[in-house]
Motif scaffolding. Structure first.
Motif, short mmCIF file in Angstrom:
data_model
loop_
_atom_site.label_atom_id
_atom_site.label_comp_id
_atom_site.label_asym_id
_atom_site.label_seq_id
_atom_site.Cartn_x
_atom_site.Cartn_y
_atom_site.Cartn_z
N PHE A 177 0.75 -1.22 0.01
CA PHE A 177 -0.26 -0.09 0.09
C PHE A 177 1.01 1.52 -0.08
O PHE A 177 0.39 2.36 -0.51
N ARG A 207 -7.72 -5.66 -2.79
CA ARG A 207 -7.96 -4.40 -2.96
C ARG A 207 -7.01 -3.56 -1.97
O ARG A 207 -6.47 -3.96 -0.85
N THR A 208 -7.18 -2.27 -2.25
CA THR A 208 -6.22 -1.27 -1.10
C THR A 208 -6.83 -1.43 0.22
O THR A 208 -6.04 -1.19 1.16
N LEU A 211 -5.03 -3.55 2.21
CA LEU A 211 -3.65 -3.67 2.14
C LEU A 211 -3.33 -2.67 3.57
O LEU A 211 -2.31 -3.00 4.34
N TRP A 212 -3.99 -1.58 3.73
CA TRP A 212 -3.38 -0.66 4.96
C TRP A 212 -3.84 -1.18 6.26
O TRP A 212 -4.84 -1.81 6.24
N GLN A 223 0.62 1.19 5.63
CA GLN A 223 0.71 -0.35 6.07
C GLN A 223 1.96 -0.48 7.15
O GLN A 223 3.03 -0.25 6.68
#
Length: 553
Positions: A177, A207-208, A211-212, A223
């Motif tokens: 991310f 998907r983003t 990720l974070w 992240q």
């Protein structure tokens, strides 16, 4: 960690303290979940403390049991509300607690958990200082973490979960991310390279929002939390990503969960260079293919040389290397990958076809009956593969016995390696914290080994070395001639291994390239040394002792 104990969140009056938790839970054998979560634990004095008669928690200041989950914290201290403040902890399910053999407080920021099984699972729960903390704190943490890692056996399923406060950019991680790597990220990267460890939650394309892991006060996302795993067991990681399952905990972090299922498949070897894929043995043994190849390279080289300065010998040699590579990849045969295939086995083919038909029916209309049929077809295919593999092993064993009886030992060793799949040599990691340090170590070692001039202690002024032995011999010391080049080329074998430039012997032995080789040699003789002529490959040969040290090569 499949769920958060309700006792931790039901009472809003409970005191909250921030800490990093690693959760372990055996969901369905052999699949289990390892999670990491930067959250706030809550201590409730009304809940009874579970008695523990083993010695594994002797040094741990706090242990609580909530609805079947056991919470164990380390490196924490009690505040005025008698609650643990700060530190790291581990949350174990009932099955994970039964498999737990030891829990050790390594440092104030690192805790180690060992779980019995085959293989033994070792999990570290850690909490790195913030990126804004003084550099001494971060360096101390990354000195303590390698010390703890060195004590873990190499065959253990080793994972590390925690808040590393590290950002890995796109150049250092696959699916990340973050847009760049911060200071903590560089320390973490060096640590992973040194111990062959990879972050699991950046290996899968998600998907983003998956990720974070941390929401900054300024509404920014980063992240920072990772679950690291040893590369040896990377095939056992089925999925790893962030979840927003615990919104009621009011944490500014997302939980990161990793699904593990033990897999003993050998990890794929890194891709080799494109020129390494050429089957040079087949090329050297085919005169027609050699002639076709050399003519094509000469034509391509002549076309490219028309655009170059004739006095630039280095550019001309680079052009020849480029032409050789392009034509070789385009024209020459590649090495065939030796794989165990059962395409000719009738039982396997029949089971495959049956599984294909059942899968199509299940996809068109999914029912319990079609699902049972699909499971039965998969089991039938697995059984067919097992029978085919047993037949293959039996035939190879008979072949091995026959070769041994006929005293064909070289062929017997080839058959044995193919049967046991022990052709690849083990990967040995040279000592060094970073790639640059390991390369510099090789450079310094071989510079001292090969680069020092020989020290002559003999007195050359002695009369013994100053009397005439014979008349001058008829040795040519001028520029090279075409006859000398051709004489040397006659001794060169076609199957000679190419050097770093990947130009095979068949190119130089071809008459159209004799004058070009003569030109390159004379340019080097007159002082215009080609850069490619100064490059060589050094292959370290291991000796006895610790193979992580350069001096044992």
């Amino acid at each position: 960690m499949t769920g958060w104990p309700q006792s931790l969140t039901d009472d809003p009056s409970l005191t909250q303290t921030k800490m990093v938790l690693t959760g372990l839970s055996n969901v369905k054998s052999p699949l289990y979940i390892i999670s990491t979560f930067n959250t706030r634990t809550e201590h409730c004095p009304r809940l009874p403390r579970k008695p523990e008669h083993r010695n594994i928690y002797a040094e741990l200041p706090m242990q609580e049991t909530f609805d079947g989950y056991t919470l164990i914290t380390s490196s924490a201290w009690k505040n005025m509300m008698n609650a643990a403040t700060g530190g790291v902890g581990v949350l174990l399910s009932t099955r994970a607690l039964k498999a737990c053999t030891s829990i050790v407080k390594c440092t104030e920021r690192i805790m180690k958990v060992n779980l019995s099984g085959n293989p033994v699972t070792t999990v570290l729960c850690c909490y790195s200082p913030h990126n804004e903390h003084p550099g001494e704190d971060v360096e101390q943490f990354y000195q303590e973490l390698p010390t703890t890692t060195n004590a873990i056996p190499a065959h253990n399923l080793f994972m590390i979960g925690g808040d590393f406060n590290a950002q890995l950019g796109p150049t250092d991680s696959l699916f990340t991310f973050n847009q760049n790597t911060n200071r903590n990220g560089k320390h973490m990267k060096n640590f992973m390279e040194q111990y062959s460890i990879v972050p699991t939650n950046t290996r899968f394309q998600n998907r983003t929002s998956k990720l974070w892991t941390h929401r900054r006060p300024s509404d920014g996302f980063v992240q920072l939390d990772y679950i690291l795993a040893r590369k040896k067991w990377i095939n056992s990681i089925k999925n790893s990503r962030a979840y927003n399952s615990f919104e009621d905990v009011k944490s500014d972090h997302h939980i990161v969960s990793c699904n593990c299922q033990i897999s003993y498949r050998k990890r794929k070897a890194p891709a080799r260079g494109p020129m390494k894929q050429i089957d040079w043995r087949k090329v050297a043994g085919n005169a027609i293919l050699c002639e076709k190849f050399t003519v094509a390279v000469h034509n391509r080289f002549s076309t490219l040389c028309d655009q170059l300065d004739e006095k630039n010998s280095s550019a001309g040699y680079d052009t020849l290397t480029t032409a050789n590579k392009d034509i070789a990849l385009e024209l020459l045969p590649k090495k065939r990958k030796k794989t165990l295939t059962f395409a000719s086995n009738k039982t396997v083919m029949k089971a495959r076809e049956e599984l294909k038909n059942v899968a199509q029916k299940h996809q068109s209309r999914s029912t319990r009956n079609t699902e049972r049929n699909l499971d039965a077809a998969k089991a039938s295919l697995d059984e067919a593969y097992t029978e085919a593999l047993e037949a293959h092993v039996k035939s190879k064993t008979e072949e091995l016995n026959k070769l041994h009886t006929e005293n064909k030992h070289a062929a017997a060793w080839v058959a044995l390696r193919e049967l046991t799949n022990q052709r690849a040599s083990p990967v040995i990691r040279i000592a060094g914290e970073t790639t640059e340090q390991r390369l510099d170590g090789w450079y310094q070692y071989f510079s001292n080994l090969l680069g020092k001039p020989e020290q002559c202690t003999t007195n050359l002024e002695d009369p013994f070395f100053n009397h005439k032995i014979s008349d001058s011999l008829p040795i040519q010391t001028g520029r090279f001639t075409i006859e000398e080049v051709q004489t040397c080329l006659k001794r060169l074998r076609n199957n000679k291994t190419p050097g770093p430039d990947n130009i095979p012997a068949v190119i130089w032995k071809s008459p159209p390239f004799h004058q070009q080789l003569l030109y390159f040699c004379n340019e080097t003789y007159t002082g215009n040394k080609l850069a490619a002529f100064s490059m060589s490959s050094i292959i370290p040969l291991p000796k006895k002792g610790d193979l992580q040290l350069h001096q044992n090569y």
